[in-house]
Design a protein around this motif. Structure first.
Motif, PDB file in Angstrom:
ATOM      1  N   UNK A 163      48.250  38.196  55.694  1.00 30.56           N
ATOM      2  CA  UNK A 163      48.134  39.365  54.811  1.00 30.56           C
ATOM      3  C   UNK A 163      48.360  38.949  53.364  1.00 30.56           C
ATOM      4  N   UNK A 164      49.383  38.149  53.129  1.00 33.27           N
ATOM      5  CA  UNK A 164      49.664  37.702  51.748  1.00 33.27           C
ATOM      6  C   UNK A 164      48.483  36.894  51.207  1.00 33.27           C
ATOM      7  N   UNK A 165      47.934  36.036  52.038  1.00 37.86           N
ATOM      8  CA  UNK A 165      46.770  35.254  51.627  1.00 37.86           C
ATOM      9  C   UNK A 165      45.614  36.188  51.282  1.00 37.86           C
ATOM     10  N   UNK A 222      45.744  39.268  50.326  1.00 37.87           N
ATOM     11  CA  UNK A 222      46.020  39.972  49.062  1.00 37.87           C
ATOM     12  C   UNK A 222      45.589  39.113  47.879  1.00 37.87           C
ATOM     13  N   UNK A 223      45.902  37.839  47.937  1.00 35.11           N
ATOM     14  CA  UNK A 223      45.478  36.946  46.850  1.00 35.11           C
ATOM     15  C   UNK A 223      43.967  36.823  46.811  1.00 35.11           C
ATOM     16  N   UNK A 260      42.396  39.865  44.966  1.00 34.49           N
ATOM     17  CA  UNK A 260      42.306  39.882  43.504  1.00 34.49           C
ATOM     18  C   UNK A 260      41.357  38.795  43.004  1.00 34.49           C
TER      19      UNK A 260
END
Lengths: 255, 255
Positions: free
Chosen positions: A121-123, A125-126, A129
Motif C-alpha cells: 500500500x505504501x509503495x 501511494x508513492x 503521486x
DNA sequence: TCACACAAGATTGTCAACAATCTCGTTCAC
DNA sequence: GTGAACGAGATTGTTGACAATCTTGTGTGA
C-alpha cells in the motif's frame, strides 16, 4: 517455467529437496528445482556477463513465481543452476538487494524479500503521486502521434476486457503506463516507478487476476488517456491518482 | 576537511598530483589529497566494516565538496587513504553506484556522478509530489506533541533568518523535512526522498547559500507547518508542493 | 610534422582458496 | 523426556594474486 506467480509455496520445498539427504532433513526452501537451468552444455559464464545473466534469471523467476517471498537464495546452488560463477551470483544478489527485491542477512544468506500488504500500500501511494506527475507532464507534452498511440492502447484494452482476456489486459496495462512515462519524459520518475514496480509485482499479479478487477480499472485507464488527449494536466493527474487509489483499496481488501 | 562544497574544482587536480611523475603527466582528477585520511596508525579495516567506513567517508566527502562531480575515484588510492582494503572500496563504490551517487564505467573506473540542472529539476519534481504526500499524511496523523515540535522548529527557523544564519537555517530545514516524514510514517516515501536527496545535495547547498533564498523559503516552510497543525491534508500537500515548485524555479535560475 | 605502432604503467575485473559463521543432528547428562 | 554441548557439513565472507583492459608516452616511418 510456469507463466505466473503461484501462491502458497513460500513454505514449501521442491519435492526432491524435501527429502532427507544423509539423514539430514533440509528444511529451508531452496532455489534449485524451480529455476530454469541455463547451462545446456555451454561453458560457465564469467564475470559481469555472468552477473547480468544471474540478474536476468532471478528477475524472471521473481516475475513467474519460480521463486517466492521468503525463499532462500543460496549462492552455490544458483551458480550451478544458472551456469555462472558464485562470484557472479553474489554480485547479482547485491544488486538486487540494492533494488529492494532481495534481502541479505549477514552470515545467513539471501532471501527473496517479503513485501507485506502494508508495504505494498505504501509503495502504491508513492506510485500514485509519481504516476500522477507523469500523467500531468504527458498531458502537457503529448504530440498527436503519441495521443493516437494512447487511444489505440485504450481500444485494445476495451477489447481485451470484452473478450475476457486478463493476461492480455495486464500486458496492455503495463504498456499504457510505459507509454505515459515515455511521453512525460521525466526520467527520474520513470526510474523510481520501475524500481517500485519490481517490488510489488506479485501483489499486482494477484490483483490483476481478481474477478471483476479489469471492469473496474478499464474506465480508470480510459479516463487517464482521455485527459491526456485533452491536454488537461490537472485532470490527467487526478485520473491517474484516482486509479491508483482504487488499486490501494483493492490491495487493502486482500488482507 | 572544508565545510562546504567548492565549485570549479572538477577539472583541477591537487597541487602535487598535477605535477609530472616520471615524465608522465597525470591528467585525471584523483581522489587522493582532498580526502581525510583515516588510518592514523590503526590496522587496516577489513570486509564489511571496511566497506561501511569507505561509504561513510565517501558520503562525507560528497557532502563537504572534497570530491566533486566528475572526479575519478580510484580504488587503490581510496583504499590507502581510508585505510581499508581495495575490495572494501570496490564494494562501497558498487553500493554508491546503486544509489545514483557514483557512476562506474566498465574497465575505466568510477567517478562522482554529474547531476545536471535538468536532472536536478526532475529530481525536485519527484520530491515535490513525494513531499506533498508526506505532508498530507502528516496532517492526517500528527499528534499534539508532534505539532508542537513542528511549531518549535518553525520558530527556530524564523530566528535563524532574523539572525542571518543560513547554515543554521539549512540544518533546521533538513530537520523540518525529517520531522514531517516521521509524522507521515510513510517509509517508502521516506526512503525514496533520502535517495533523491543524496543525488542533489550540491545543488541544494548552492541554493541555500543564495542571498535572499531563506527569506523566500521561510514563509513556505511556515505554511507547511501551519497546514499540518490544522490537520488540513489538502492544504499541507499544496503548501509542500508550492515550496518545492519554488525550489525548482530557483534551480532553473542557476542555469 | 603527423600518424601509427608499441611498450610500460595504471587500473579494473575476476576468482580460487581459505577463513569465518551458522545450522542441525547426535550424544550425553540430569 | 529435556536441555546443553559438540562436531560435521553447509554456506557466507574475504582477499591476494593474476588476468584483462585502458591510457599515455615514445619511437619510427612517411
Amino acid at each position: 517455467m510456469s507463466s505466473a506467480p503461484r501462491d502458497g509455496e513460500a513454505g514449501g520445498a521442491g519435492q526432491y529437496l524435501a527429502e532427507s539427504v544423509g539423514g539430514r532433513q533440509i528444511r529451508e526452501t531452496h532455489a534449485g528445482p524451480h529455476l530454469q537451468e541455463s547451462r545446456l552444455g555451454r561453458q560457465q559464464q564469467e564475470g559481469e556477463a555472468g552477473k547480468q545473466a544471474a540478474i536476468a534469471a532471478l528477475r524472471a523467476a521473481l516475475l513467474s513465481g519460480d521463486v517466492v517471498p521468503g525463499q532462500r537464495l543460496v549462492e552455490a546452488e544458483l551458480a550451478e543452476t544458472f551456469g555462472v560463477t558464485r562470484a557472479s551470483v553474489r554480485a547479482a544478489l547485491i544488486d538486487l538487494t540494492a533494488e529492494g527485491l532481495v534481502e541479505r542477512i549477514p552470515n545467513r544468506g539471501a532471501r527473496v524479500r517479503v513485501v507485506t500488504v502494508d508495504e505494498a500500500v505504501a509503495i502504491t501511494e508513492c506510485r500514485m503521486v509519481l504516476e500522477g506527475l507523469c500523467a500531468a507532464k504527458a498531458a502537457e507534452k503529448a504530440t498527436d502521434d503519441q495521443i493516437e498511440a494512447l487511444v489505440e492502447v485504450g481500444e485494445q484494452m476495451r477489447a481485451a476486457v470484452a473478450d475476457g482476456e486478463p493476461m492480455k489486459y495486464s500486458a496492455l496495462n503495463r504498456e499504457l503506463h510505459r507509454l505515459v512515462r515515455e511521453i512525460a519524459d521525466q526520467p527520474v520518475a520513470g526510474e523510481l516507478l520501475e524500481r517500485l514496480h519490481g517490488q510489488i509485482v506479485r501483489h499486482q499479479f494477484r490483483l490483476a487476476m481478481r474477478d471483476g478487477r479489469t471492469h473496474v480499472s478499464l474506465p480508470e485507464h480510459l479516463a487517464i488517456i482521455e485527459a491526456i488527449a485533452r491536454h488537461d494536466s490537472d485532470a490527467a493527474e487526478e485520473a491517474a491518482r484516482a486509479h491508483l487509489r482504487s488499486v490501494i483499496t483493492a490491495l487493502r481488501e486482500t488482507e
